[in-house]
Design an enzyme around this catalytic site. Structure first.
Site, PDB file in Angstrom:
ATOM      1  N   CYS A   1      39.999  42.340  42.138  1.00 48.26           N
ATOM      2  CA  CYS A   1      40.345  41.401  43.216  1.00 48.26           C
ATOM      3  C   CYS A   1      39.130  40.965  44.035  1.00 48.26           C
ATOM      4  O   CYS A   1      39.244  40.053  44.865  1.00 48.26           O
ATOM      5  CB  CYS A   1      41.386  42.022  44.132  1.00 48.26           C
ATOM      6  SG  CYS A   1      42.843  42.610  43.281  1.00 48.26           S
TER       7      CYS A   1
ATOM      8  N   HIS B   1      47.709  35.765  47.153  1.00 48.72           N
ATOM      9  CA  HIS B   1      46.607  36.529  46.570  1.00 48.72           C
ATOM     10  C   HIS B   1      46.427  36.228  45.080  1.00 48.72           C
ATOM     11  O   HIS B   1      46.702  37.074  44.228  1.00 48.72           O
ATOM     12  CB  HIS B   1      46.851  38.022  46.793  1.00 48.72           C
ATOM     13  CG  HIS B   1      45.765  38.920  46.308  1.00 48.72           C
ATOM     14  ND1 HIS B   1      44.426  38.554  46.273  1.00 48.72           N
ATOM     15  CD2 HIS B   1      45.804  40.202  45.824  1.00 48.72           C
ATOM     16  CE1 HIS B   1      43.708  39.555  45.805  1.00 48.72           C
ATOM     17  NE2 HIS B   1      44.515  40.560  45.514  1.00 48.72           N
TER      18      HIS B   1
END
Length: 389
Positions: free
Chosen positions: A84, A334
């Site tokens: 991420c 996200h």
């Protein structure tokens, strides 16, 4: 070294777009950033691109040249994969490239396509950011991993699920006017507490969504900005990166984030500032407990003191340190490879006064972006400052 200016930023909306390709998403964000900067594609000397699981989501590797072609750039293009934190690491490399004089213009960005995989497929895909041998094969997913971190935090420092609910409520409220946010709906503490538990003590509203989207930013040298007459008042003045052991069971602490601590120390030293100089922050709140761990590791709170920050109104828009004014990962969304640059884009708009929440803030001058990978085995921190025009 050259000063690094943010000449332009671009985003796609974050959300569910299973029929759009990754190259289509990045083309939208990249061209928007170039247009915002007033820079034409042939001026770009490097493209740095973050993506985590393109091979799984689109059966597509070697994405750097593909994304360069999508935005009309004919320059060296490199993909970065750090879970991420992929585009946060791409930003760090872009900053170094401009600073050392290798390039005057760098396009940096990221993209992730996830919803086409379905919930089970995306959850399985995300899990490869953990230790396959000792975590994934035992059945661990990231909601479960962050639940373990929350349990460890509560055991060591105290706190409650209600404290975490206030983080979710704050970030949903922040996202309401954000046209790029996936969730633009207010929630209450009661709704958060009554939502289904997904991994005790974390519930549905403690988790960020599965998202598609892309982000981009044009970084230029101050010499280029001056020569071309660009309006680029925001600079990246500090950059740092830290790491930790990949698997949770190998770590000394579950209720702290040493990778973030190391990245923050490096970024603060680089910028010549400290945590008390930061006016607002965008932190990696993939789960509500992650925001708590981040604001402590970044030095804004002592260990164990950050859990009540949202409940006490200290990290709200009118608090002493607004955190995740964009809505954060929790409500903005996200798309993992895009998140690091999306944080930079949100802060740039907030600092230059062009974000829908800018009028809610008291003339911020210094912002901080914190991007994390996995259970914070990787972290980047960047300091953004408004420079005198």
């Amino acid at each position: 070294m050259s000063e690094v200016r943010i000449a332009g930023v671009g985003l796609t909306p974050f959300g569910r777009m299973p029929d759009r390709t990754g190259r289509d998403l990045f083309a939208e964000a990249g061209l928007a950033a170039l247009d915002d900067a007033g820079v034409v594609p042939p001026a770009v000397e490097h493209l740095f691109f973050g993506n985590f699981m393109g091979e799984l989501a689109e059966h597509q590797g070697h994405q750097g040249p593909l994304m360069a072609e999508a935005v009309g750039v004919n320059a060296p293009a490199t993909r970065f994969e750090t879970a991420c934190a992929s585009s946060g690491v791409a930003v760090r490399e872009a900053v170094k490239t401009v600073r050392n004089g290798e390039a005057d213009v760098v396009l940096v960005g990221g993209m992730e396509r996830m919803t086409n995989m379905g919930t089970a497929g995306a959850t399985d895909g995300l899990s490869i950011a953990a230790d396959d041998l000792y975590e994934i094969r035992a059945g661990m997913t990231f909601p479960a991993a962050y639940a373990l971190m929350a349990q460890a935090y509560f055991e060591e420092f105290g706190g409650s699920v209600e404290d975490l609910a206030h983080v979710a409520v704050k970030n949903h409220d922040n996202a309401l006017p954000n046209e790029y946010a996936q969730y633009r709906n207010a929630i209450t503490v009661e709704q958060a507490l009554d939502a289904p538990r997904i991994a005790d003590p974390l519930g549905l509203f403690d988790s960020c969504p599965i998202s598609d989207g892309a982000s981009a930013a044009v970084l230029v040298s101050d010499e280029f900005a001056e020569r071309e007459g660009l309006d680029a008042p925001v600079s990246i003045t500090g950059s740092g990166q830290g790491g930790d052991k990949l698997a949770l069971h190998d770590r000394e602490w579950l209720a702290r984030s040493p990778a973030t601590e190391r990245a923050a120390e490096m970024a603060y030293d680089d910028a010549g500032i400290g945590p008390d100089d930061v006016d607002l922050a965008e932190v990696h709140d993939c789960f509500t407990i992650a925001e708590v761990l981040a604001i402590e590791a970044l030095g804004f709170y002592e260990d164990g003191a950050g859990i009540t920050a949202a409940r006490d109104g200290e990290t709200t828009r009118d608090g002493r340190l607004p955190v995740n004014v964009s809505g954060g990962l929790k409500a903005k969304g996200h798309p993992v490879g895009a998140t690091g640059v999306a944080q930079i884009a949100s802060l740039t708009k907030l600092l230059r006064g062009t974000h829908p929440r800018s009028s809610d803030l008291d003339d911020p001058r210094v912002g901080l972006a914190h991007n994390a990978g996995g259970t914070v085995a990787s972290a980047t921190v960047h300091v953004l400052e408004v420079m005198d025009r």
